[in-house]
Every structure is written in structure tokens, then in C-alpha cells.
Write a protein that holds these residues in place. Structure first.
Motif, PDB file in Angstrom:
ATOM      1  N   PHE A  78     -19.990 -17.369   4.534  1.00 19.08           N
ATOM      2  CA  PHE A  78     -19.711 -18.600   3.632  1.00 19.08           C
ATOM      3  C   PHE A  78     -18.712 -18.075   2.727  1.00 19.08           C
ATOM      4  N   ILE A  79     -17.614 -18.813   2.682  1.00 19.81           N
ATOM      5  CA  ILE A  79     -16.405 -18.536   1.631  1.00 19.81           C
ATOM      6  C   ILE A  79     -16.377 -19.852   0.728  1.00 19.81           C
ATOM      7  N   PRO A  80     -17.020 -19.636  -0.419  1.00 12.66           N
ATOM      8  CA  PRO A  80     -17.205 -20.745  -1.139  1.00 12.66           C
ATOM      9  C   PRO A  80     -15.839 -21.028  -1.920  1.00 12.66           C
ATOM     10  N   GLN A  81     -15.909 -22.490  -2.574  1.00 13.01           N
ATOM     11  CA  GLN A  81     -14.662 -23.024  -3.008  1.00 13.01           C
ATOM     12  C   GLN A  81     -14.344 -22.088  -4.438  1.00 13.01           C
ATOM     13  N   SER A  82     -15.481 -21.962  -5.178  1.00 11.06           N
ATOM     14  CA  SER A  82     -15.082 -21.237  -6.428  1.00 11.06           C
ATOM     15  C   SER A  82     -15.075 -19.623  -5.958  1.00 11.06           C
ATOM     16  N   LEU A  83     -14.312 -18.904  -7.054  1.00  7.87           N
ATOM     17  CA  LEU A  83     -14.171 -17.387  -6.967  1.00  7.87           C
ATOM     18  C   LEU A  83     -15.575 -16.628  -6.860  1.00  7.87           C
ATOM     19  N   ARG A 139      -8.228 -15.357  -4.548  1.00  5.08           N
ATOM     20  CA  ARG A 139      -8.490 -16.255  -3.275  1.00  5.08           C
ATOM     21  C   ARG A 139      -8.849 -15.349  -2.045  1.00  5.08           C
ATOM     22  N   ARG A 140      -7.661 -14.636  -1.819  1.00  7.34           N
ATOM     23  CA  ARG A 140      -7.874 -13.599  -0.557  1.00  7.34           C
ATOM     24  C   ARG A 140      -8.897 -12.709  -0.752  1.00  7.34           C
ATOM     25  N   GLU A 158     -12.486 -25.375   0.959  1.00 14.07           N
ATOM     26  CA  GLU A 158     -11.500 -25.576   0.077  1.00 14.07           C
ATOM     27  C   GLU A 158     -10.983 -24.206  -0.323  1.00 14.07           C
ATOM     28  N   PRO A 159     -10.632 -23.227   0.643  1.00 22.08           N
ATOM     29  CA  PRO A 159     -10.056 -22.145   0.200  1.00 22.08           C
ATOM     30  C   PRO A 159      -8.725 -21.877  -0.274  1.00 22.08           C
TER      31      PRO A 159
END
Lengths: 307, 398
Positions: A78-83, A139-140, A158-159
Motif C-alpha cells: 500500500f502506497i499511501p497518499q501522505s508521505l 513521493r518517489r 493519489e501518488p
């Protein structure tokens, strides 16, 4: 890969997800579209076992989510929207920490960290503190952390929100590379061009319901038909609504756009005459609905899918 | 997994100068300052009161009485000329506690029956503590008794020389009359301000983990790193354990750093060196219990608070309140009995008593079992509540 049946989630009296049915095939990049508060993040959180749900069944990798959560999580990410990273740690320290808590060690550790750094073009920045990275680089890194367990299924929430075009392109390219590697991706976003660019399938969610789901190509083809977009200057939505009521096959998209469906030349002429009579200036007339944005706007305003 | 969590917490802490200052530098400075500030309070050579004498008798006996008082290091005589009431009032409004008037006829009246005016007149500053007044009165009474015995001895000498000789040989005021031994301490050892201060500030300093720990925790929650860890199959107990273990290590570093300050640094500034007591095991038991109590408080605050600002404000207030109630700021023996009883509600008081058992009273493991268990139970209880609240919030997506 993912099968959702009759999923219901509510927070006290607010229904967040209302009898959702959705399926995502292996190797597919699914774009999950919806306005703010539509239920996208809630749905992704449920699929990751982070939020409870009240009704429904979910199967991922053929396993029921509620009974095989741990096994499912090992194969997904899971890559969340927040950092979700540590500003005071370096890029490498962040990756080592998140690999460590997933018990990734030995050769896998080095290999997976190298892969995450390379795919996300972070190798030259590996010893830099996350706090000193640009928004796009962070983000990356956020994505790189999600790659540490070499997942078969990735959820992106929303990445690309709020980052520069260069970083956005880099992230989209990364997602495309996952597709080429046969990974399955669920990608939520506000940016329609991104979805058009990278997704095979699209599901549009609004007010907690999936109002449309299918392959992007089919959706856009279905939209083309004999539709014409009429873009206007100095109009009001009330004026346009009145016009739409008086002209068959005319639909209001927003305060400056009308969409017509299957109008004859005579009907189109009558519409333009009516616009002139209302002193509404034309900005542009173009053929067909060939982009996802207008499809999305139309569907979310009418609340159902007819493509 | 724990290694990764430990390393992460240490790296975050080492890179946070404010947290380091709050955890290590501030308590060390507290220990240094409080040990030096209270040095005279607990030392045997401390000056308890200051006085001036108006001698209107000017006899050998009035001189002897002043000499007795001067021999007592707890009393400090001031050479002040006082010839009228205004000067006396001015002196007592300043540094003096007492003005002793030795009236004319003092020597003559020493041997008479006490049915007339008092032998001495004492004027006392209005802010003198009752116990200091009682001490000074006792010293004066003792001096008068010695003078009376000397007078009797002189009068008896011609008739009963043996008795007079025996009386002369007797010690009426020496330190050898009463042997003092402090419980749990070696002969000739006495409690020092360092022995009293170090335990207090160790307890206080350990509870300061509330601030960095809740800050990191809330930032992790806000930035969704906790949620991300959750999505990586980290359960709430493991997540909490990953917090508890590093901060317990940090607390132990704090304890031993402060002990080192007490042993080696305080003497460099003229204070008394800390001595460790006889039970290192007891010391570990109390410090581990305290650590769990402090960490439990931190985690619960972090889970309940919405923002870092809320957590640091609430944490700071709770820390100071627990310290004030628990006898950290004001030693319990200065408190009235009701406040001493009330102090027992504070876990800091339990920890302090445990440390005092080890450092001050020279006791061992048996003496600190109850305190250690109470602290451990308190910490575990808070962690359990925090875990339940946190799980519920996470599952509800709050």
C-alpha cells in the motif's frame, strides 16, 4: 486477483461505501476515480485490512481478506497518499527500516533495496535525509518503500498529488513498468489524464457507490458516438438548464459546457439559435467526448453509467 | 524487526537536539543544581540561624554564655550595635533571626530560684520557623544550665572537692554524649543532599520521555507511518513493543548518566558524591518499573492527543503535577501529613521511595518489590488501555 461483493462500510450514520461490487484481474492497472469524499481511500484502506467493514466479501489472490490478511499483505503493498516516511532518516535508512520490520534480510534486503532505489531513481540520493528531498523525490521514496517486499499487487492512493510534472512523469513511468512486469495495480487519482495514460480499467466511485466500471477503451468508445461538446462564454447554469429542458438530447456538463447526443443538423441549428437568442457566446464546438474528464463529469453529475 | 525499530528510534532521537536536551542534559543539570543548592540543608555544619547579642551584664558568665553559643556552628553571631528598639527592629527585618538581650544582673540571678523576671530576653524575627526558635531556645537553656552547674561546682569545691572535681570532668555539651547512626548507612556516614536529590531528579527525568516519545508517535500517526507499518503486518502489541524496548534502554541510559553525574560531577563543584547503595538489582527493578510507568503514560497521551502541541502541553503538565504531588519538587518530609499521604497517588512517589530505599536507606531487593510491582502494573495497565484505544481508532479509520 481482487473480487469485492456487496461491500458496505459506514462511519456511525454516514455511509462511506454502499454495496460495492468490483473485480480486478491479474496484471491489470485499475484506475479508481471519484470526487473528494467519494470513498476511494476508504475502499483502499479496507483492501489493506486497515479499516473494518460491516458487510460484504472480499477475496484477494483467491483468499478471503478477513481470514488470510497476513498472507495477503505479504504479497501486496500500500502506497499511501501522505508521505509515510521518516524525515529525519536518510533515504537508505528509511528503506532499511521498512525492510527490517517486514523481516526482509540477507540477499533479499540488498536486492530489494537496490531495486526500489533504481526503479524510483533515488540511487544518487540514498544518503540524503528525507527532509531535504523535494516533494517529488519524497513521493518517489514513498513508492520505493512500497516496493521492498516485491509485491504482486500495489495500491496507490493519489501518488502524484501536488508534485511537479517531471516527478509525476517519473512516477507514471514507474507504474507502467509494474504493468510490464505483470503486477496488478489499483491506482486512485483525481488526474484524469494520468488514468487515461496508465490504466487498463477504470472504476468510477461517487457517494460510496461504483457508478461505472469497465475497460477504459470501451468507456471512451461508447462515449464517442454522435456527441458534441459545446463550450460557451458568459453563461449561467440556470440558463443552460432551461435550454437543456427545451432541447432534446442536450445535457448540461457545467456552467460553461453543454453536451449534445445524436442531434440532427436541424436540432443543432435550433440549439445554436436559442443560444444566440439568450446572448450566450460560443467559445468552441468540438465533436465527441474523447476524454475521461468529460465522461467522469457527466457520470458523476447524472449518477449512473450508460456506456 | 526489533533491531530495525530500536535503530530507528535511536536515530530519530539522536537527530532531535531538543529531545536529547530534555532527556539527558536537563535532568543532569537539575541534579547538579539541586545537590549544590540543598547541600547546606542536609549537612551537619549548616547555619540554621543568625543572631546578635546585647550584653548589658558584661560579666564573665554572660561572656561564657556567648562563648557556648559561638561554639555551635549552626548558630551565626552578627556583630551589630543595638542601642534602641528601632535598631533592633531594623536588624530583625534584615538578616538576623534573633536578638538576645542579657540584662544587667544576669550573673547574679543565675543561682537564684526562678520566681522573678526571666534570665534572658529574646526578640525573634517574624519569619522564623518554629523549629528554629525551639532549637535556639534549647541552646540558651543548655547554656544557662551549664553556667548554673559551674556556679554550683565553684560553691561546692571548698566543702566537697571530690564532687566538684567529678563535676568539672563531666562533658555537658560535647558531640560524644550522643552517638548518631543513620539507618542503612555506615558509621560516620550521613545523608547528603546528593543522596536526596539524585533519586528525585532521576524519577523526574525518566518521565520526560513523555515529550519525545509522544512527539514521535503522533508524527508517525499523522504521517501515516504507523498505518503503513500496520499494512506491513505489524500488530499493535508488536508496534508498542517496538516503542517500549528502545525507550526502556533510553531510560536506563538516563539513570546511569545521572548516577555518573552524582558520583563524579557533583563533587567537582563542591557537592557531596553520590554513593550507590548496596543493591544494583533493586536499582534495576525500580528503574525498569519506573520506565514502564513513564512509557505507559507517554503512549496513552500520544494515543489520546490529537496533535504534538496537545501532547507536549498535556505531557509537561502531567509531569510537573506528578512531580509536585510525588515529592520530587518538595521533599515529602517537608510536607504536612495529609500531603504526604496524598503523595502516594503519584507513581513518581512510588519510584522515589524505591530509589530512596536503595540510595538513602541502604536497603535491598525485598524493600523495593512492592514499589517495582506497583510501577510495572501501572505502566502495563496504561499500555493496555492505550492499545485498546489505538486499535479501535485504527480500525474505525479515525
Amino acid at each position: 486477483m481482487i473480487t469485492i461483493k456487496n461491500l458496505v462500510k459506514h462511519y456511525d450514520n454516514h455511509v462511506a461505501l454502499n454495496h460495492i461490487d468490483l473485480s480486478v484481474g491479474k496484471g491489470i492497472v485499475l484506475g479508481l476515480l471519484g470526487p473528494n469524499g467519494a470513498g476511494k481511500t476508504t475502499l483502499v484502506s479496507i483492501l489493506n485490512g486497515l479499516v473494518d467493514f460491516q458487510e460484504g466479501e472480499i477475496e484477494i489472490f483467491g483468499m478471503p481478506l478477513n481470514r488470510e490478511l497476513h498472507a495477503i499483505r505479504k504479497r501486496s503493498s500500500f502506497i499511501p497518499q501522505s508521505l509515510a516516511l521518516y524525515d529525519n532518516l536518510t533515504v537508505l535508512e528509511n528503506l532499511r527500516f521498512f525492510a527490517g520490520i517486514q523481516k526482509i534480510s540477507g540477499n533479499d534486503l540488498h536486492h530489494n533495496i537496490d531495486y526500489a532505489l533504481t526503479v524510483n531513481r533515488l540511487y544518487p540520493l540514498r544518503d540524503q535525509k528525507a527532509a531535504t528531498l523535494s516533494g517529488g523525490q519524497k513521493r518517489r521514496l514513498n513508492i520505493a518503500i512500497g516496493l521492498l517486499n516485491n509485491p504482486e499487487l500495489l495500491y496507490f492512493d493519489e501518488p502524484t498529488a501536488g508534485i511537479d510534472p517531471e516527478s509525476r512523469n517519473a512516477i507514471l513511468e514507474t507504474v507502467r513498468s509494474f504493468k510490464n512486469d505483470g503486477k496488478t495495480v489499483v491506482y486512485t487519482s483525481h488526474y484524469m489524464p494520468e488514468i487515461e495514460n496508465i490504466c487498463d480499467d477504470v472504476a468510477i466511485i461517487d457517494h460510496g457507490r461504483i457508478i461505472c466500471q469497465g475497460s477504459l477503451e470501451t468507456m471512451l468508445q461508447g462515449e464517442k458516438g454522435d456527441s458534441v461538446l459545446v463550450e460557451l462564454l458568459h453563461a449561467s447554469k440556470a440558463q443552460l438548464s432551461e435550454l437543456a429542458d427545451n432541447h432534446k438530447g442536450v445535457e448540461v456538463i457545467d456552467a460553461a459546457t453543454l453536451m449534445t447526443h445524436h442531434l440532427s443538423a436541424r436540432e443543432m441549428g435550433a440549439l445554436l439559435t436559442a443560444l444566440e437568442a439568450e446572448h450566450i457566446a460560443l467559445k468552441q464546438i468540438r465533436y465527441g467526448t474523447t476524454n475521461l474528464e468529460s465522461l467522469f463529469l457527466r457520470l458523476t453529475s447524472q449518477g449512473s453509467c450508460d456506456v | 524487526m526489533f533491531r530495525a525499530m530500536l535503530l530507528k528510534e535511536f536515530l530519530l532521537l539522536l537527530r532531535d537536539r531538543h529531545a536529547l536536551a530534555a532527556l539527558f542534559i536537563m535532568p543532569s543539570i537539575f541534579i547538579l543544581i539541586m545537590s549544590l543548592a540543598l547541600k547546606d540543608t542536609l549537612g551537619s555544619d549548616r547555619v540554621l540561624s543568625s543572631y546578635a547579642v546585647v550584653d548589658q551584664d558584661n560579666t564573665a558568665q554572660s561572656g561564657r554564655l556567648q562563648s557556648f553559643l559561638r561554639d555551635n556552628s549552626a548558630l551565626q553571631v552578627h556583630e551589630v550595635i543595638i542601642t534602641n528598639a528601632a535598631q533592633q527592629q531594623q536588624a530583625l527585618n534584615g538578616a538576623l533571626h534573633f536578638v538576645l538581650s542579657i540584662p544587667q544582673g544576669f550573673a547574679q540571678n543565675l543561682g537564684k530560684e526562678q520566681d522573678g523576671p526571666s534570665l534572658l530576653q529574646l526578640t525573634v524575627a517574624s519569619d522564623v520557623k518554629p523549629e528554629v526558635l525551639a532549637f535556639f531556645q534549647a541552646e540558651l537553656t543548655k547554656g544557662i544550665m551549664r553556667l548554673r552547674l559551674e556556679k554550683m561546682q565553684a560553691e561546692l569545691a571548698p566543702f566537697l572537692p571530690d564532687v566538684a572535681q567529678r563535676l568539672e570532668a563531666m562533658d555537658f555539651a560535647g558531640d560524644g554524649l550522643v552517638a548518631v547512626h543513620f539507618n542503612g548507612m555506615k558509621a560516620n556516614e550521613q545523608p547528603t543532599s546528593t543522596q536526596q536529590s539524585v533519586p528525585s531528579w532521576i524519577v523526574f527525568g525518566m518521565f520526560f520521555v513523555i515529550i519525545p516519545m509522544s512527539t514521535v508517535f503522533i508524527n508517525e500517526r499523522k504521517q501515516n507511518t504507523l498505518m503503513r507499518m500496520s499494512a506491513m503486518n505489524i500488530s499493535v502489541p508488536v508496534l508498542f513493543a517496538g516503542k517500549i524496548a528502545p525507550y526502556m534502554v533510553i531510560n536506563q541510559i538516563q539513570v546511569w548518566l545521572m548516577i555518573v553525574v552524582g558520583i563524579f560531577v557533583v563533587p567537582l563543584f563542591g557537592g557531596d558524591a553520590l554513593t550507590l547503595g548496596h543493591s544494583i538489582t533493586g536499582l534495576f527493578m525500580v528503574s525498569l518499573g519506573l520506565s514502564l510507568a513513564a512509557i505507559g503514560t507517554s503512549v496513552l497521551i500520544a494515543v489520546m492527543a490529537g496533535t504534538v502541541e496537545q501532547a507536549t502541553t498535556i505531557g509537561g503538565i502531567i509531569n510537573i503535577l506528578l512531580g509536585a504531588i510525588g515529592g520530587i519538587m518538595v521533599p515529602k518530609f517537608y510536607m504536612p501529613q495529609a500531603m504526604q499521604d496524598f503523595a502516594n497517588v503519584s507513581p513518581m512517589s512510588w519510584g522515589l521511595e524505591g530509589f530512596l530505599d536503595i540510595f538513602l536507606r541502604g536497603l535491598g531487593v525485598e524493600a523495593v518489590i512492592m514499589e517495582s510491582l506497583a510501577l510495572t502494573g501501572f505502566g502495563a495497565g496504561l499500555l493496555l488501555v492505550a492499545g485498546m484505544v489505538f486499535s479501535s481508532k485504527m480500525k474505525r479509520g479515525a
